[in-house]
Write an enzyme that holds these catalytic residues in place. Structure first.
Site, PDB file in Angstrom:
ATOM      1  N   ASN A  10      35.669  35.598  46.419  1.00  0.00           N
ATOM      2  CA  ASN A  10      36.303  35.539  45.102  1.00  0.00           C
ATOM      3  C   ASN A  10      37.792  35.748  45.360  1.00  0.00           C
ATOM      4  OD1 ASN A  10      37.315  35.874  42.561  1.00  0.00           O
ATOM      5  ND2 ASN A  10      36.202  37.778  42.112  1.00  0.00           N
ATOM      6  N   TRP A  11      38.525  34.665  45.266  1.00  0.00           N
ATOM      7  CA  TRP A  11      39.955  34.731  45.625  1.00  0.00           C
ATOM      8  C   TRP A  11      40.787  35.429  44.554  1.00  0.00           C
ATOM      9  CZ3 TRP A  11      41.751  29.532  48.325  1.00  0.00           C
ATOM     10  CH2 TRP A  11      40.962  29.323  49.465  1.00  0.00           C
ATOM     11  N   LYS A  12      40.203  35.645  43.375  1.00  0.00           N
ATOM     12  CA  LYS A  12      40.909  36.276  42.247  1.00  0.00           C
ATOM     13  C   LYS A  12      42.221  35.524  41.965  1.00  0.00           C
ATOM     14  CE  LYS A  12      38.446  40.499  43.209  1.00  0.00           C
ATOM     15  NZ  LYS A  12      38.381  41.947  43.144  1.00  0.00           N
ATOM     16  N   HIS A  95      32.759  38.890  35.674  1.00  0.00           N
ATOM     17  CA  HIS A  95      33.375  39.802  36.638  1.00  0.00           C
ATOM     18  C   HIS A  95      33.975  40.995  35.892  1.00  0.00           C
ATOM     19  CE1 HIS A  95      35.954  41.460  39.727  1.00  0.00           C
ATOM     20  NE2 HIS A  95      35.204  40.811  40.601  1.00  0.00           N
ATOM     21  N   GLU A  97      36.638  42.518  36.223  1.00  0.00           N
ATOM     22  CA  GLU A  97      38.063  42.357  35.879  1.00  0.00           C
ATOM     23  C   GLU A  97      38.205  41.533  34.602  1.00  0.00           C
ATOM     24  OE1 GLU A  97      39.263  40.904  39.702  1.00  0.00           O
ATOM     25  OE2 GLU A  97      38.857  42.884  40.548  1.00  0.00           O
ATOM     26  N   GLU A 167      28.347  44.603  41.558  1.00  0.00           N
ATOM     27  CA  GLU A 167      29.646  45.099  41.995  1.00  0.00           C
ATOM     28  C   GLU A 167      29.985  46.407  41.279  1.00  0.00           C
ATOM     29  OE1 GLU A 167      32.152  41.647  43.661  1.00  0.00           O
ATOM     30  OE2 GLU A 167      32.503  41.730  41.509  1.00  0.00           O
ATOM     31  N   GLY A 173      38.088  46.745  45.317  1.00  0.00           N
ATOM     32  CA  GLY A 173      39.504  46.831  45.674  1.00  0.00           C
ATOM     33  C   GLY A 173      39.976  48.239  46.011  1.00  0.00           C
ATOM     34  N   SER A 213      34.612  46.029  48.188  1.00  0.00           N
ATOM     35  CA  SER A 213      35.142  46.462  49.490  1.00  0.00           C
ATOM     36  C   SER A 213      34.220  46.119  50.658  1.00  0.00           C
ATOM     37  CB  SER A 213      35.467  47.958  49.480  1.00  0.00           C
ATOM     38  OG  SER A 213      36.449  48.246  48.483  1.00  0.00           O
ATOM     39  N   GLY A 234      36.172  40.089  47.854  1.00  0.00           N
ATOM     40  CA  GLY A 234      37.514  39.917  47.305  1.00  0.00           C
ATOM     41  C   GLY A 234      38.544  39.869  48.417  1.00  0.00           C
ATOM     42  N   GLY A 235      39.182  41.008  48.661  1.00  0.00           N
ATOM     43  CA  GLY A 235      40.288  41.079  49.619  1.00  0.00           C
ATOM     44  C   GLY A 235      40.000  40.447  50.977  1.00  0.00           C
TER      45      GLY A 235
HETATM   46  P1  13P Z   1      37.027  43.566  46.967  1.00  0.00           P
HETATM   47  O1  13P Z   1      36.194  42.965  48.070  1.00  0.00           O
HETATM   48  O2  13P Z   1      38.489  43.295  47.122  1.00  0.00           O
HETATM   49  O3  13P Z   1      36.688  45.006  46.736  1.00  0.00           O
HETATM   50  O4  13P Z   1      36.618  42.790  45.622  1.00  0.00           O
HETATM   51  C1  13P Z   1      35.279  42.659  45.319  1.00  0.00           C
HETATM   52  C2  13P Z   1      35.156  41.755  44.169  1.00  0.00           C
HETATM   53  O5  13P Z   1      35.543  42.088  43.062  1.00  0.00           O
HETATM   54  C3  13P Z   1      34.584  40.418  44.391  1.00  0.00           C
HETATM   55  O6  13P Z   1      34.303  39.790  43.193  1.00  0.00           O
END
Ligand code: 13P
Length: 250
Positions: A10-12, A95, A97, A167, A173, A213, A234-235
């Protein structure tokens, strides 16, 4: 039953179109694992250039959101038909977010899920608890409610093709991953919820990801759990580390 693992990035809100193409090219040789479905869920504006950059690769294309109406006066939104025409297969919905910053609710997630299924997409439905909810001991009650509302009106046959991403919000994050036991406990609870709704056949078919994470160092243990069928990353999806996660079993 053996479920094929699914590792999705997920590149956000990261990577301009040209940076996105660069990342696809950097990762290309690192993400080849026939045992795993690999997906990049990218910002809407990156979808078309990333689709082109992925030509001939094993990676599937995903979006990070969709609107639940077919077309019309919804300024700024993106329809299922637009995503389909651009070559998108997977779509993340719900998600945390989007729930936190953009007023996504279980009800809109349900509308989006129904619309995605109607249009033949592979939805990735996110759920997860806050730290306060975990500390209050209501994690599984909360997740069960999220899943039941999201899947309202979805048939057993349709449900089989849905990916669920667990999640925990406190792990996103933050560098604070759920332990493999904590993640497995909730993913198993999600599978039991699907079994309550649709029976064990459907529950055994549904793929459940862990996200929060996940990285090159902790992926092996998380992905070894019986009810964790993949990761939503994510990251670490923006770095060569993503290749290590995709090849967790090598
Ligand atoms: P991180 O891997 O950066 O914690 O993000 C997870 C995420 O929200 C994937 O959708």
């Amino acid at each position: 039953m053996s479920r094929k693992k699914i590792i999705a990035g997920n590149w956000k809100m990261n990577k301009t179109p040209s940076e996105a193409v660069e990342l696809v090219n950097t990762l290309k040789p690192l993400v080849q694992n026939p045992d795993v479905d690999v997906v990049y869920c990218v910002p809407a504006i990156d979808i078309i250039p990333v689709k082109k950059a992925l030509e001939g690769s094993n990676v599937h294309l995903g979006a990070e959101n969709v609107y639940f109406e077919d077309k019309g006066a919804y300024t700024g939104e993106i329809s299922p038909a637009m995503l389909k025409d651009a070559g998108v297969e997977y779509v993340i919905i719900g998600h945390s977010e989007r729930r936190q910053y953009f007023a996504e609710t279980d009800q809109t997630v349900n509308k989006k899920l129904l619309k995605l299924l109607e249009n033949g997409f592979r939805p990735i439905v996110c759920c997860g608890e806050t730290l306060e909810q975990r500390e209050a001991g209501i994690t599984m009650d909360w997740i069960r409610m999220q899943i039941k509302i999201a899947f309202h009106g979805v048939s057993a046959e349709e449900a089989k093709g849905v990916v669920i991403a667990y999640e925990p919000i406190w792990a996103i994050g933050t560098g604070k991953t759920a332990t493999a036991a904590q993640a497995e406990e909730v993913c198993r609870g999600i599978r039991e919820t699907i079994a309550d709704l649709y029976g064990t056949d459907t529950a055994e078919a549904v793929r459940i990801q862990y996200g929060g994470s996940m990285n090159a160092g902790n992926c092996k243990e998380l992905l070894a759990q019986p009810d964790i069928d993949g990761g939503l990353i994510g990251g670490a999806a923006l770095k060569p580390d993503f290749g290590t996660i995709v090849n967790y079993n090598k």
